[in-house]
Design a protein around this motif. Structure first.
Motif, short mmCIF file in Angstrom:
data_model
loop_
_atom_site.label_atom_id
_atom_site.label_comp_id
_atom_site.label_asym_id
_atom_site.label_seq_id
_atom_site.Cartn_x
_atom_site.Cartn_y
_atom_site.Cartn_z
N LEU A 83 0.83 -1.21 0.00
CA LEU A 83 0.00 0.00 0.00
C LEU A 83 0.86 1.25 0.00
O LEU A 83 0.58 2.21 -0.74
CB LEU A 83 -0.96 -0.03 1.19
CG LEU A 83 -1.95 -1.19 1.17
CD1 LEU A 83 -2.64 -1.32 2.51
CD2 LEU A 83 -2.93 -1.05 0.03
N HIS A 84 1.91 1.26 0.80
CA HIS A 84 2.82 2.40 0.87
C HIS A 84 3.42 2.71 -0.51
O HIS A 84 3.58 3.87 -0.89
CB HIS A 84 3.92 2.13 1.89
CG HIS A 84 4.85 3.28 2.07
ND1 HIS A 84 6.01 3.40 1.34
CD2 HIS A 84 4.79 4.36 2.88
CE1 HIS A 84 6.63 4.51 1.69
NE2 HIS A 84 5.92 5.12 2.62
N ASP A 85 3.74 1.66 -1.24
CA ASP A 85 4.37 1.82 -2.56
C ASP A 85 3.38 2.19 -3.66
O ASP A 85 3.80 2.54 -4.76
CB ASP A 85 5.10 0.53 -2.96
CG ASP A 85 6.31 0.25 -2.08
OD1 ASP A 85 6.77 1.17 -1.36
OD2 ASP A 85 6.79 -0.89 -2.11
N ASN A 86 2.07 2.10 -3.37
CA ASN A 86 1.08 2.31 -4.42
C ASN A 86 0.08 3.42 -4.16
O ASN A 86 -0.87 3.60 -4.92
CB ASN A 86 0.32 1.00 -4.69
CG ASN A 86 1.19 0.03 -5.46
OD1 ASN A 86 1.37 0.16 -6.65
ND2 ASN A 86 1.77 -0.94 -4.76
N VAL A 87 0.26 4.17 -3.08
CA VAL A 87 -0.61 5.30 -2.77
C VAL A 87 0.26 6.54 -2.66
O VAL A 87 1.33 6.49 -2.05
CB VAL A 87 -1.40 5.06 -1.46
CG1 VAL A 87 -2.24 6.28 -1.10
CG2 VAL A 87 -2.29 3.82 -1.58
N ASP A 88 -0.19 7.64 -3.26
CA ASP A 88 0.50 8.91 -3.15
C ASP A 88 0.88 9.17 -1.70
O ASP A 88 0.06 8.99 -0.80
CB ASP A 88 -0.42 10.02 -3.68
CG ASP A 88 0.13 11.41 -3.42
OD1 ASP A 88 0.93 11.86 -4.25
OD2 ASP A 88 -0.24 11.99 -2.39
N HIS A 89 2.13 9.58 -1.46
CA HIS A 89 2.63 9.68 -0.07
C HIS A 89 1.87 10.71 0.76
O HIS A 89 1.70 10.54 1.96
CB HIS A 89 4.13 9.93 -0.04
CG HIS A 89 4.54 11.31 -0.47
ND1 HIS A 89 4.66 11.69 -1.78
CD2 HIS A 89 4.84 12.40 0.27
CE1 HIS A 89 5.01 12.96 -1.84
NE2 HIS A 89 5.13 13.42 -0.62
#
Length: 149
Positions: free
Chosen positions: A25-31
């Motif tokens: 999720l961290h790698d695929n959602v705008d930070h």
């Protein structure tokens, strides 16, 4: 309050599996949206550990205090983009699922801002932070800032 138990220590396999999904999720959602969603859901759920963690992480990433404090009344402030507002509205209704589920107007607003892959990850993120919040509240996890005070 004192911490009831440390889930990562007593159930490391569960914790490791949750972290694996968290990394996806961290790698695929705008930070920026990632931290806003995590903080907003944690505020709704009253998870002191997660509010502390995500407000601190967001500030370290450059988020302003006005936007962080503004999450408590995000609908009433112009501080957020249309995309962020759609994510926050979805966070609110998914976190507080009622008998009517996710209203069409909230879903339609999110679809207008995110493609299907982004929506899948966004809803996964909302579900994941709600999972972490339930661990934090149930086990009364001690916020990191409290251990440094």
């Amino acid at each position: 309050m004192s911490q009831r138990l440390a889930p990562g220590k007593v159930a490391p396999e569960m914790y490791k599996a949750a972290l694996a999904l968290e990394n996806v999720l961290h790698d695929n959602v705008d930070h920026v949206i990632y931290e806003l969603v995590k903080l907003r859901a944690s505020m709704i759920n009253g998870c002191a550990y997660c509010v502390d963690m995500h407000s601190t992480d967001a500030m370290h990433a450059g988020e302003t205090t006005a936007r962080l404090f503004g999450l408590a009344a995000w609908r009433e402030t112009p501080l957020y983009t249309a995309r962020e507002r759609a994510a926050l509205a979805l966070t609110d209704v998914v976190t507080q699922l009622g008998d009517d589920g996710v209203p069409d107007e909230v879903w339609d607003a999110a679809r207008a801002e995110f493609d299907e892959r982004e929506l899948a990850h966004l809803v996964g993120l909302i579900g994941m932070i709600n999972y972490w919040n339930r661990l934090g509240v149930t086990f009364q996890l001690t916020p990191r800032s409290a251990t440094r005070a």
